[in-house]
Write a protein that holds these residues in place. Sequence first.
Motif, PDB file in Angstrom:
ATOM      1  N   ASP A 105       0.824  -1.214   0.000  1.00 46.63           N
ATOM      2  CA  ASP A 105       0.000   0.000   0.000  1.00 46.63           C
ATOM      3  C   ASP A 105       0.854   1.259   0.000  1.00 46.63           C
ATOM      4  OD1 ASP A 105      -1.503  -2.131   0.817  1.00 46.63           O
ATOM      5  OD2 ASP A 105      -2.366  -1.187   2.573  1.00 46.63           O
ATOM      6  N   SER A 106       1.937   1.230  -0.732  1.00 46.81           N
ATOM      7  CA  SER A 106       2.859   2.352  -0.641  1.00 46.81           C
ATOM      8  C   SER A 106       2.507   3.448  -1.625  1.00 46.81           C
ATOM      9  CB  SER A 106       4.274   1.866  -0.915  1.00 46.81           C
ATOM     10  OG  SER A 106       4.315   1.299  -2.208  1.00 46.81           O
ATOM     11  N   GLY A 107       1.628   3.138  -2.579  1.00 44.13           N
ATOM     12  CA  GLY A 107       1.322   4.113  -3.610  1.00 44.13           C
ATOM     13  C   GLY A 107       2.491   4.333  -4.544  1.00 44.13           C
ATOM     14  N   LEU A 108       3.437   3.428  -4.549  1.00 47.85           N
ATOM     15  CA  LEU A 108       4.647   3.611  -5.353  1.00 47.85           C
ATOM     16  C   LEU A 108       4.517   3.063  -6.760  1.00 47.85           C
ATOM     17  CD1 LEU A 108       7.630   2.805  -2.968  1.00 47.85           C
ATOM     18  CD2 LEU A 108       7.291   4.877  -4.306  1.00 47.85           C
ATOM     19  N   TYR A 111       4.453   5.267  -9.841  1.00 43.93           N
ATOM     20  CA  TYR A 111       5.699   6.023 -10.015  1.00 43.93           C
ATOM     21  C   TYR A 111       6.814   5.133 -10.561  1.00 43.93           C
ATOM     22  CZ  TYR A 111       3.513   9.775  -7.387  1.00 43.93           C
ATOM     23  OH  TYR A 111       2.668  10.778  -6.989  1.00 43.93           O
ATOM     24  N   LEU A 112       6.918   3.913 -10.025  1.00 43.02           N
ATOM     25  CA  LEU A 112       7.959   2.989 -10.488  1.00 43.02           C
ATOM     26  C   LEU A 112       7.732   2.648 -11.957  1.00 43.02           C
ATOM     27  CD1 LEU A 112       8.061   0.640  -7.363  1.00 43.02           C
ATOM     28  CD2 LEU A 112       9.758   2.352  -8.022  1.00 43.02           C
ATOM     29  N   GLU A 115       8.656   5.597 -14.201  1.00 43.51           N
ATOM     30  CA  GLU A 115      10.105   5.715 -14.323  1.00 43.51           C
ATOM     31  C   GLU A 115      10.621   4.661 -15.316  1.00 43.51           C
ATOM     32  OE1 GLU A 115      11.859   8.080 -12.808  1.00 43.51           O
ATOM     33  OE2 GLU A 115      13.815   7.385 -13.525  1.00 43.51           O
ATOM     34  N   ILE A 121       3.782  10.928 -14.977  1.00 46.77           N
ATOM     35  CA  ILE A 121       2.771  10.425 -14.039  1.00 46.77           C
ATOM     36  C   ILE A 121       2.116  11.612 -13.343  1.00 46.77           C
ATOM     37  CG2 ILE A 121       4.814   9.827 -12.615  1.00 46.77           C
ATOM     38  CD1 ILE A 121       1.792   8.392 -11.363  1.00 46.77           C
ATOM     39  N   ALA A 123      -0.553  12.204 -10.195  1.00 52.19           N
ATOM     40  CA  ALA A 123      -1.273  11.528  -9.110  1.00 52.19           C
ATOM     41  C   ALA A 123      -2.414  12.409  -8.616  1.00 52.19           C
ATOM     42  CB  ALA A 123      -0.310  11.223  -7.979  1.00 52.19           C
ATOM     43  N   ASN A 124      -3.262  11.845  -7.760  1.00 50.30           N
ATOM     44  CA  ASN A 124      -4.370  12.561  -7.126  1.00 50.30           C
ATOM     45  C   ASN A 124      -5.314  13.194  -8.134  1.00 50.30           C
ATOM     46  OD1 ASN A 124      -3.281  11.961  -4.595  1.00 50.30           O
ATOM     47  ND2 ASN A 124      -1.890  13.702  -4.753  1.00 50.30           N
TER      48      ASN A 124
ATOM     49  N   GLY B 146       4.623  14.248  -0.889  1.00 50.83           N
ATOM     50  CA  GLY B 146       4.365  12.830  -1.106  1.00 50.83           C
ATOM     51  C   GLY B 146       4.620  12.453  -2.561  1.00 50.83           C
ATOM     52  N   ASP B 147       4.229  13.339  -3.457  1.00 56.13           N
ATOM     53  CA  ASP B 147       4.413  13.117  -4.894  1.00 56.13           C
ATOM     54  C   ASP B 147       5.905  13.178  -5.253  1.00 56.13           C
ATOM     55  OD1 ASP B 147       3.199  12.970  -7.643  1.00 56.13           O
ATOM     56  OD2 ASP B 147       4.201  14.882  -7.860  1.00 56.13           O
ATOM     57  N   ARG B 150       7.895  10.181  -3.926  1.00 56.60           N
ATOM     58  CA  ARG B 150       7.741   8.941  -4.693  1.00 56.60           C
ATOM     59  C   ARG B 150       8.507   9.010  -6.001  1.00 56.60           C
ATOM     60  NH1 ARG B 150       3.625   9.168  -1.327  1.00 56.60           N
ATOM     61  NH2 ARG B 150       2.929   7.230  -0.363  1.00 56.60           N
ATOM     62  N   ARG B 151       8.535  10.189  -6.600  1.00 50.28           N
ATOM     63  CA  ARG B 151       9.346  10.342  -7.817  1.00 50.28           C
ATOM     64  C   ARG B 151      10.818  10.101  -7.494  1.00 50.28           C
ATOM     65  NH1 ARG B 151       6.258  12.991 -11.905  1.00 50.28           N
ATOM     66  NH2 ARG B 151       4.280  13.566 -10.974  1.00 50.28           N
ATOM     67  N   ILE B 153      12.044   8.254  -5.011  1.00 54.01           N
ATOM     68  CA  ILE B 153      12.258   6.833  -4.736  1.00 54.01           C
ATOM     69  C   ILE B 153      12.359   6.052  -6.051  1.00 54.01           C
ATOM     70  CG2 ILE B 153      11.193   4.744  -3.773  1.00 54.01           C
ATOM     71  CD1 ILE B 153       9.960   6.567  -1.608  1.00 54.01           C
ATOM     72  N   ALA B 154      11.477   6.402  -7.010  1.00 54.61           N
ATOM     73  CA  ALA B 154      11.490   5.694  -8.291  1.00 54.61           C
ATOM     74  C   ALA B 154      12.773   5.987  -9.062  1.00 54.61           C
ATOM     75  CB  ALA B 154      10.267   6.096  -9.116  1.00 54.61           C
ATOM     76  N   ARG B 155      13.288   7.220  -8.915  1.00 53.47           N
ATOM     77  CA  ARG B 155      14.498   7.605  -9.643  1.00 53.47           C
ATOM     78  C   ARG B 155      15.736   6.981  -9.008  1.00 53.47           C
ATOM     79  NH1 ARG B 155      15.073  12.112 -12.931  1.00 53.47           N
ATOM     80  NH2 ARG B 155      13.163  11.243 -13.787  1.00 53.47           N
ATOM     81  N   THR B 163       7.377   4.338   2.603  1.00 50.23           N
ATOM     82  CA  THR B 163       6.422   5.443   2.543  1.00 50.23           C
ATOM     83  C   THR B 163       5.416   5.289   3.678  1.00 50.23           C
ATOM     84  OG1 THR B 163       4.840   4.274   1.158  1.00 50.23           O
ATOM     85  CG2 THR B 163       6.586   5.447   0.021  1.00 50.23           C
TER      86      THR B 163
END
Lengths: 258, 367
Positions: A105-108, A111-112, A115, A121, A123-124, B146-147, B150-151, B153-155, B163
């Motif tokens: 549930d990280s919402g990642l 984004y991953l 990338e 991307i 969000a919201n 938060g946005d 996450r960007r 972390i992905a990078r 998170t």
Amino acid sequence: MNIKHITVLVSTGRHPTSGVPRHCRNDSLALTIGVDLSQTKAADLEVLHAGNANNPALKDYLALGADQINVIPTEPDSDIVDSFAERLGDADLILTGSRAENGQDSGLLPYLLAEKLNIPIIANALELKQEGDKLEVLQFFPKGKRRRVAVTLPAIIAIHPLAAIELRYAYVRQQQGKIIALTKPAHVAAESHLQWNIAPKLRKPIKLKAPENLTGHERLLAAITSENKGGTVVNDGNCVEKAQVILSYLREHQLIAF
Amino acid sequence: MTMRNPIRISPNRPQQSSPNGLKRIVLRASDTIEMYAQPKPLRTVNNPKASYLVIAHSERGSLSDHALQTIAAAAILADAETNVLALILGALTDDLANFGADQVIVISELDFEHFQPELELASISALIDSIQPTRIFMPDNHTGDGDLGRRLIARQKTKTAATQVIEMNVDHVATYQAGGTLIAQTTLPEIILLAANAVDTHLPFIALAQRSKQAITNLAIANSYQDLDMQTIAATEIALEEADFIVSAGNGVENVASLESLAHALQASIGASRVAVDDGKFSRDKQIGASGKTVSASAYLAIGISGAVQHLQGIKDCRHVIAINTDTSAPIVKRADLSVIGDAEEIMRALINLIAEAKSANLKVAA
Ligand SMILES: Cc1cc2nc3c(=O)[nH]c(=O)nc-3n(C[C@H](O)[C@H](O)[C@H](O)COP(=O)(O)OP(=O)(O)OC[C@H]3O[C@@H](n4cnc5c(N)ncnc54)[C@H](O)[C@@H]3O)c2cc1C
Ligand SMILES: Nc1ncnc2c1ncn2[C@@H]1O[C@H](COP(=O)(O)O)[C@@H](O)[C@H]1O
């Protein structure tokens, strides 16, 4: 440009108390937006899940508008980002929820994936509409703020739970829809760095506090003063003076700007 | 034979007189008297061997409590050889010394209202490359961090990350999983997106909070996003769950018109207790409490509401609660940060007048 291929990523959830598998409401919002958009744009729609094709929760998505759900079979050590990336090469628009309810549930994930595919991307998202060759997105911000942004496709859009969309549940659709397990299994993940230790939630989280070297007397004082917790009580004065106290309080805490 | 020194209590020992005339000896008097005046010790890092980087957006020149908690968290976890560096995106007028930032870097151009994630990511990545922080902390909020987190972390794929961290100490972090039914723990990762209210910002020390400004370096970044505008929904149309200022009525409010004009003057949303809704004074969607809505306003003005547990449940996340009530012993008084004892109608009218005066005075100043 025209939107031709829309993909919606749906995860699965469970009822918090009964544990019965069910759809994830936020992902259903994304699905409903995807279904509506594919109809108005005459685009094709793929609904994709990584997990177990026999999960009864997936049937909810059939009832909510998916004709067919394709499932990428996974093992506990699968890397679903790589598997999605491989399959999503020609999608113009990828819709997801903001946070899953089944795994980390990280919402990642969105984004991953963005990338990996090297696409934007947003969000919201609360609303989407196509404007020329761009997609215009209304983004949620707290306290009644909304931002409009435009993005060129292909892009990933993560839908916010407060998107004003009505879910349409039809039992007939649930009976007619198909769930297809794809033959190509998910990629195996490269070794992950973090080992998570998972347990049922039995206690409240503990707040991080700075350690303090207090004498016994200071600790006693702290214990006594935190006892009388209530705030200020104003008994005296006429109503104008009392109103003035409220106004001063609001000003002092910058809750009003006059 | 030597005589041992007798233990004597000095007759001049500090003392106070209590209201009824009794003398009271004050223990550790020197400490207690100076307790408020005494400055907190300054934390300095002489030979920094590592650094913790905190990144957060500001809003109208200040940081949210959530962002301040994140800075305090880094300061608490930092050891004597670790520098705490706060990178603030957007203008900053607040002083961060009390929250433990050793150094503060401000990039005022990267305002949260403008959507420029690629530029922001490039700017913070450049800083991360140059200072090589051992850990990065960001508030996991909906106002940009938060946005961006996450960007990041992905990078920065090689860095470990977590998170929505709800619990943290020197050796672990914890987050909820599976819709909040499970709690998952792991060792402290390199990037931490912190949930709100997981940290007590009270620190026993202050830090230098040395300020420096930084300009954006790589303006030539391609932008796939186009920022159109930011709008604010009128307070009257905003959903109660989202409202920042709520004026709420209970059984003690007779005149709904006064309440409405007060809410209008304060640009606040209107809420109500169940009794006020049951009476037909307000529609059901205005009900706040266990069987109504849960709200998280910064300011909650409870007028003629007794504060039954079912009602208090709905306002547990409200920051400043102000009560107007005729009864000093009503439970709301215990919950409220400020309680004014008196008649709801009279005080509402007085408030409406004062607000009108204040607004017209402001207009004159501006003119
Ligand atoms: C299962 C269940 C669920 C419930 N859910 C909810 C819920 O979601 N939300 C909710 O609000 N309640 C809920 N209730 C009801 C709750 O228990 C209380 O009955 C209710 O909140 C009381 O509303 P009140 O404070 O407006 O009225 P009262 O209890 O009548 O209090 C009125 C207050 O106004 C003050 N007052 C009177 N006259 C004046 C005046 N002239 N000026 C200033 N102050 C004055 C009084 O001193 C008093 O404190 C629930 C109850 C149950 C059993
Ligand atoms: N196993 C999965 N299969 C399909 N979609 C998923 C899966 N896990 C997550 N998603 C999507 O990614 C979003 C964010 O998930 P997460 O990053 O896991 O919180 C969800 O709302 C879904 O849309």
